[in-house]
Design an enzyme around this catalytic site. Sequence first.
Site, PDB file in Angstrom:
ATOM      1  N   PHE A  23      14.661   5.933   7.191  1.00  0.00           N
ATOM      2  CA  PHE A  23      13.761   5.809   6.236  1.00  0.00           C
ATOM      3  C   PHE A  23      12.784   4.843   6.230  1.00  0.00           C
ATOM      4  O   PHE A  23      13.405   3.658   6.680  1.00  0.00           O
ATOM      5  CB  PHE A  23      14.312   6.451   4.820  1.00  0.00           C
ATOM      6  CG  PHE A  23      14.291   7.716   4.627  1.00  0.00           C
ATOM      7  CD1 PHE A  23      15.387   8.290   5.108  1.00  0.00           C
ATOM      8  CD2 PHE A  23      13.379   8.421   3.778  1.00  0.00           C
ATOM      9  CE1 PHE A  23      15.785   9.743   5.125  1.00  0.00           C
ATOM     10  CE2 PHE A  23      13.791   9.740   3.503  1.00  0.00           C
ATOM     11  CZ  PHE A  23      14.886  10.249   4.083  1.00  0.00           C
TER      12      PHE A  23
ATOM     13  N   ASN B  73      17.319  -2.127  -6.370  1.00  0.00           N
ATOM     14  CA  ASN B  73      16.118  -1.638  -6.309  1.00  0.00           C
ATOM     15  C   ASN B  73      15.865  -0.176  -6.864  1.00  0.00           C
ATOM     16  O   ASN B  73      16.890   0.086  -7.670  1.00  0.00           O
ATOM     17  CB  ASN B  73      15.802  -1.471  -4.761  1.00  0.00           C
ATOM     18  CG  ASN B  73      16.728  -0.796  -4.149  1.00  0.00           C
ATOM     19  OD1 ASN B  73      16.924   0.431  -4.061  1.00  0.00           O
ATOM     20  ND2 ASN B  73      17.594  -1.350  -3.399  1.00  0.00           N
TER      21      ASN B  73
HETATM   22  N1  CTP Z   1      18.261  -0.391   6.185  1.00  0.00           N
HETATM   23  C1  CTP Z   1      19.668  -0.611   6.549  1.00  0.00           C
HETATM   24  N2  CTP Z   1      20.229  -1.894   6.229  1.00  0.00           N
HETATM   25  C2  CTP Z   1      19.367  -2.814   5.679  1.00  0.00           C
HETATM   26  C3  CTP Z   1      17.933  -2.291   5.351  1.00  0.00           C
HETATM   27  C4  CTP Z   1      17.768  -1.344   5.591  1.00  0.00           C
HETATM   28  O1  CTP Z   1      20.506   0.299   7.269  1.00  0.00           O
HETATM   29  N3  CTP Z   1      19.911  -3.866   5.246  1.00  0.00           N
HETATM   30  C5  CTP Z   1      18.042   0.978   6.606  1.00  0.00           C
HETATM   31  C6  CTP Z   1      17.624   2.033   5.433  1.00  0.00           C
HETATM   32  O2  CTP Z   1      18.617   2.687   5.294  1.00  0.00           O
HETATM   33  C7  CTP Z   1      16.612   2.897   6.039  1.00  0.00           C
HETATM   34  C8  CTP Z   1      15.775   1.945   7.130  1.00  0.00           C
HETATM   35  O3  CTP Z   1      16.768   0.888   7.161  1.00  0.00           O
HETATM   36  O4  CTP Z   1      16.744   4.073   6.618  1.00  0.00           O
HETATM   37  C9  CTP Z   1      14.572   1.096   6.610  1.00  0.00           C
HETATM   38  O5  CTP Z   1      14.693   0.606   5.617  1.00  0.00           O
HETATM   39  P1  CTP Z   1      13.620  -0.381   5.039  1.00  0.00           P
HETATM   40  O6  CTP Z   1      14.037  -0.889   3.756  1.00  0.00           O
HETATM   41  O7  CTP Z   1      12.610   0.292   4.771  1.00  0.00           O
HETATM   42  O8  CTP Z   1      13.510  -1.349   5.963  1.00  0.00           O
HETATM   43  P2  CTP Z   1      13.819  -2.908   6.141  1.00  0.00           P
HETATM   44  O9  CTP Z   1      14.508  -2.575   7.582  1.00  0.00           O
HETATM   45  O10 CTP Z   1      14.683  -3.315   5.247  1.00  0.00           O
HETATM   46  O11 CTP Z   1      12.535  -3.821   6.447  1.00  0.00           O
HETATM   47  P3  CTP Z   1      11.559  -4.325   5.208  1.00  0.00           P
HETATM   48  O12 CTP Z   1      12.405  -4.314   4.017  1.00  0.00           O
HETATM   49  O13 CTP Z   1      11.243  -5.354   5.922  1.00  0.00           O
HETATM   50  O14 CTP Z   1      10.451  -3.252   5.226  1.00  0.00           O
END
Ligand code: CTP
Length: 428
Positions: free
Chosen positions: A328, A213
């Site tokens: 975040f 990403n």
């Molecule tokens: N995060 C994590 N593990 C994942 C995905 C995300 O620990 N597999 C953590 C990121 O480091 C961040 C937070 O969760 O601090 C939110 O990440 P985000 O990508 O915004 O959220 P998701 O839980 O992946 O939800 P979505 O993609 O549905 O928005």
Amino acid sequence: MGAPESKKCVVLGVTGGIAVYKACVLLRVLQKQGIDVYVIMTKNACRFVAPLTFETLSGHPVAVDTFERPATWEVEHIALAKRADLFLIAPATANILAKMACGIADDMLSTTVLATRAPVMVAPAMNTGMWDNPATQENLAVLTRRGVHVVSPATGHLACGDQGAGKLEDVSVIAARAMEVLSASRKDLSGLRIMVTAGPSREALDPVRYITNRSSGKMGYAIARAAARRGADVTLLTGPVALEAPQGVRVLRFTTTQELYELALAHAGNQDILIQAAAPADYRAQEIAQQKIKKQRGEDFVLRLIENPDVAAALGKDKRAGQVFVGFAAETNDVLEHAQEKLRKKNLDMIVANDVTREGAGFDVDTNIVTFVTQDGIESLPLMSKDEVAERIVSRAVALRAYIVLSAVAYARRTFFAFFGPIRGKKS
Ligand code: CTP
């Protein structure tokens, strides 16, 4: 660490060049400002001025490049690295700059400067040709990017007979810059363990392709830098990014979300604060092809993805009392609603939310516009540099922790008195 608050400590690294004698004056100027100065000399520096001179002036033994006493140098270089509030190398030769840029540790000075978590400053002095050489300039650029302070040499008549840049800057100027850095460095987070995650993950599809990403890692690196600058013991878990490792930070690398998950679980237990700025991929390929996937000759290509662990959610389940976890939420719509939901679901104490569609926020830029979302409310910050945002995040996380710890103490007191009643003075 460092000297007691009343007396700051500068470790002065002296490398070989005709300007070594000026380091004696520099030492004196620093002492007059109330600084305790410890000196490390390279072997070549000792050819210009004897260590005894620096020993007498500083009032401390001078560490010289020697591995002759293995039992003591190992302890000594770490002790000096920890004692420093500022690590100043003056004069700094082209050689020490090159070693620092490459992380070479082959003598007392290069080993100690590599080990220090203190701010580092260099005042180069060398022949004009050496100074102008692209190798030296590139090394300086690397050091500057890593946060090393450079006091550029003055231009003038050099000892070698040449005219040009390369003369050690006036010692009063070097001392003034050193004092500036010393007064800026508050070490109020010393003793606090902070783990930061940063950057994207990469999920392989075949030997040449992967899913990733747009995370650049800049925000997480800025947070790690800000925490380390204030003296915290920082561990940075980083995905593949094109950034210099911040100075004084323990760096552990991951490629996949699964690797981040394993690293984070192994290290989160003994952290006080965890700030999760990484963007780990939510999905990975069900199967990684062992050979390069070929074109499907007109057919659609279907990729089957399976879910990765949610690292933040898994860590949230094991959160200990007193730990503060920050996550975040980079969103494109309904920012606050999504942030609040993530706060709850992942058992976080704060979410740093940002709308990545706004100009100046999000990926691969040096600024950000964020909102802090906690259980108690929201606070929106204006457009700021990622470094400023990082400072604010660290300060807010530290304040949250202080609040949580104090609340726990107050709760314990209330529980104690509820069980045992108020403590009364003993009757004689
Ligand atoms: N995060 C994590 N593990 C994942 C995905 C995300 O620990 N597999 C953590 C990121 O480091 C961040 C937070 O969760 O601090 C939110 O990440 P985000 O990508 O915004 O959220 P998701 O839980 O992946 O939800 P979505 O993609 O549905 O928005």
